[in-house]
Design an enzyme around this catalytic site. Sequence first.
Site, PDB file in Angstrom:
ATOM      1  CG  HIS A  83      -0.363  -0.102   2.531  1.00  0.00           C
ATOM      2  ND1 HIS A  83       0.447   0.881   3.032  1.00  0.00           N
ATOM      3  CD2 HIS A  83      -0.401  -1.065   3.476  1.00  0.00           C
ATOM      4  CE1 HIS A  83       0.862   0.558   4.243  1.00  0.00           C
ATOM      5  NE2 HIS A  83       0.367  -0.644   4.535  1.00  0.00           N
TER       6      HIS A  83
ATOM      7  CB  CYS B 278       0.220  -9.017  19.731  1.00  0.00           C
ATOM      8  SG  CYS B 278      -0.644  -8.489  18.230  1.00  0.00           S
TER       9      CYS B 278
HETATM   10  N1  MSP Z   1       8.311  -6.622   8.480  1.00  0.00           N
HETATM   11  C1  MSP Z   1       8.423  -5.493   9.310  1.00  0.00           C
HETATM   12  C2  MSP Z   1       9.713  -4.759   9.045  1.00  0.00           C
HETATM   13  C3  MSP Z   1      10.941  -5.593   9.202  1.00  0.00           C
HETATM   14  S1  MSP Z   1      12.361  -4.694   8.773  1.00  0.00           S
HETATM   15  C4  MSP Z   1      13.601  -5.673   9.217  1.00  0.00           C
HETATM   16  C5  MSP Z   1       7.235  -4.525   9.074  1.00  0.00           C
HETATM   17  N2  MSP Z   1       6.580  -4.645   7.938  1.00  0.00           N
HETATM   18  S2  MSP Z   1       5.272  -3.793   7.520  1.00  0.00           S
HETATM   19  O1  MSP Z   1       4.923  -4.272   6.218  1.00  0.00           O
HETATM   20  O2  MSP Z   1       4.276  -3.882   8.517  1.00  0.00           O
HETATM   21  O3  MSP Z   1       5.622  -2.285   7.506  1.00  0.00           O
HETATM   22  C6  MSP Z   1       6.656  -1.795   6.775  1.00  0.00           C
HETATM   23  C7  MSP Z   1       6.745  -0.282   6.799  1.00  0.00           C
HETATM   24  O4  MSP Z   1       5.599   0.326   6.261  1.00  0.00           O
HETATM   25  C8  MSP Z   1       6.981   0.324   8.174  1.00  0.00           C
HETATM   26  O5  MSP Z   1       8.135   1.129   8.105  1.00  0.00           O
HETATM   27  C9  MSP Z   1       5.773   1.192   8.388  1.00  0.00           C
HETATM   28  O6  MSP Z   1       6.103   2.350   9.069  1.00  0.00           O
HETATM   29  C10 MSP Z   1       5.390   1.538   6.955  1.00  0.00           C
HETATM   30  N3  MSP Z   1       4.020   2.033   6.869  1.00  0.00           N
HETATM   31  C11 MSP Z   1       2.854   1.352   7.070  1.00  0.00           C
HETATM   32  N4  MSP Z   1       1.802   2.242   6.978  1.00  0.00           N
HETATM   33  C12 MSP Z   1       2.267   3.484   6.731  1.00  0.00           C
HETATM   34  C13 MSP Z   1       1.674   4.735   6.465  1.00  0.00           C
HETATM   35  N5  MSP Z   1       0.370   4.945   6.481  1.00  0.00           N
HETATM   36  N6  MSP Z   1       2.514   5.767   6.142  1.00  0.00           N
HETATM   37  C14 MSP Z   1       3.879   5.609   6.031  1.00  0.00           C
HETATM   38  N7  MSP Z   1       4.448   4.435   6.264  1.00  0.00           N
HETATM   39  C15 MSP Z   1       3.704   3.391   6.747  1.00  0.00           C
HETATM   40  O7  MSP Z   1       6.987  -3.705   9.926  1.00  0.00           O
END
Ligand code: MSP
Length: 697
Positions: free
Chosen positions: A18, A137
């Site tokens: 996304h 969780c």
């Molecule tokens: N798998 C872990 C990261 C492991 S790194 C060794 C993870 N994955 S995630 O898919 O949940 O999220 C990845 C990134 O997407 C995070 O940095 C999170 O901050 C970012 N974002 C998710 N929603 C977001 C927004 N609405 N805006 C900006 N970034 C956001 O966490």
Amino acid sequence: MNTFYVTTPIYYANSLPHLGHLYTMIVGDTIARAKRQRAIETYFLTGTDEHGINIERAAEKAGRTPKEQSDYVVSYYKKMTSEFSLDTEHGGYDIFMRTTEPFHYEGVSELWRRISKSKTPKGNDAIYKGHYEGWFCAACAEYKTEDEYQKPKNEGDPPTCLIHDTPLDRVSEESYFFRLSDYDEALLSVLESRPDFVRPESRRNEVVSFVRGGLQDLSVSRLKTSVSWGVPVPGDPAHTMYVWFDALTNYITAIGFGNEERQKAVGFEKFWPAMHLVGKDILRFHAVYWPSFLLAAGIELPRAIVAHGMWLDPNGRKMSKTLGNTIELDVLQKHFSIDSIRYFCLREMVFGQDGRFGYEALIDRANSDLASGWGNLSSRTLTMIARYCDSRIPSGLIPEDKLLLAKRTGVDTDETTVAGFIEHARDQFVQHFEKLAFSKALETAWSVVARVDKMITDAKPWDLAKDENQKQTLGVVLYRASETLRWLSVMLYPVMPEASRAIWKQLGLDGSPAQVDPTQLKWGELKEGATIGEVQPVFPRLDKTKIMAEINSGTAETTVPSAVAPGPSEPSAPVVHATQADAVGVTSFIEIDDFAKVDLRVGQVLSAERVPKADKLLLLKIDVGEEQPRQILAGIAQYYEPEKLIGRKVVIVANLNPRKLRGFESQGMVVAASYGEEGRPVIATFTEDVPNGARLK
Ligand code: MSP
């Protein structure tokens, strides 16, 4: 050799990409391009985090194996990165890292072995076996402490996760622990001696106070019987490594840690340490756990951990599917150029703080800054060179005998004035960029656009062209404008690669702005007499009304598939919802004309029936005073008995594009309020008599 290594987080393979994911990739890609432009050998990593209970569960739900689930999500990521020109083929990432790669298994096992042999700064074993009991969780993949969960309302029920609002699992089992509690002083000394280690400063302060508050040892394994999908603990395959231990290590295994072949292909020593780009929500894992693991293994710490904010909707609310305020990547891709999306992301979000993302704001920026700004400067300059200078770059010098004449027109005869302004702006731009202050850097670049635009408007080249004696003055104005365009193409290349290349080509230049170091730009290197290319608009103006109408009518149609659903998911309910959240905090206003575009009519329900195999939908026939009744589908079946609706007066949106749902055409929408967490609909109606077809104004 000067090298640089930049990473995005690796994204969970249980859900589809996304805007949040796209954003960090855009930032990483921009940084990588800027470094490469300056001849710094750069390695840019992005990828997926594929182990753990969440992926196991998502796979089970979808009837796939965990690996099939990851492959499915990865195929979407690969498609997305290609469509947004972020993949290797388009000059973007160097590796799409996957934690299911065999070389990663080798590397992460090697890291575990090293740490388990090491002592903490306080002389204890860094890893020990113990017993863990706690609330876990699955969605966060971590145990929760008392201040991180919501206590249950009824005794005996499990607490719920504050982030996911889902019940926690009680987990009590044998586990390996990492002795994090022994690393507080070592971490604080790093945070103090390297003020840039965690950026921005506000985030660094958060990390400092978290560490000062005392660290608890970290459970770094789960029994295989609880979590089987992961890397086995070396020497004890009854345990699976904690998913964050596994995931964080990807940053070093990707470049060769623990695997000869990758070491030869990329080179750990060559690229490490990395700059990690992360969202603020996963800062603790990167700024506390990861450096501690590395300290324990005797590996150099990252270059920096840079935390960005979250994208919120235009009203400042968190984006979520339930609120229906998410930004869909396929909508972005359909209506906007990649460069305009990149520009918006970098200009609109002050790096480190939260930002607001809305389609309308994106259109406004694309029109004002790109179409009317840089795009217009480019097309007006090049069109005039084509028209008045026979498509050749004119001379930038005014001969001595024409100086006085030029002065009379008000044109500055000293070219160092404009050159000096632009050089200064370039220096500032580069400095802001180095500090990742993209928004400020772009603001600076736009001060150049404004300045040169004004220079053209003041000089009135169209008048100068009428006077043969002012040929050189005209030439100088257009030379300065086109030389500025060359500089801007180089400066803006990392942010908008496609547009920069296009303008570069239209200037008739060889090579690419990707190969020019902005700090090495010299005023006057644009060659006089060179033939310009074909002039084409780089940023066509966007028709806001049309695009918004298309987006609004298509929202429900944009089929972003669910990551877990094996087949197509049930379409969202075609009801216009005014949610409770909407009732407060309205900060975005529309004009009366905008409202007038929505044709709201009074209707009367003639028949209502359930739609087979769609437990939310009712098929309604509604008389709105037209020859034929309208057929409308409404997502209200869980709350309204069909029979009770017959004869009821309702409000419908009459000018929505018809669309098909479950094989039935829906010719409008029923208006309803919605309240409560599950968004219970309440159909709007009238207490006084009103004829069918009457318009609401
Ligand atoms: N798998 C872990 C990261 C492991 S790194 C060794 C993870 N994955 S995630 O898919 O949940 O999220 C990845 C990134 O997407 C995070 O940095 C999170 O901050 C970012 N974002 C998710 N929603 C977001 C927004 N609405 N805006 C900006 N970034 C956001 O966490």
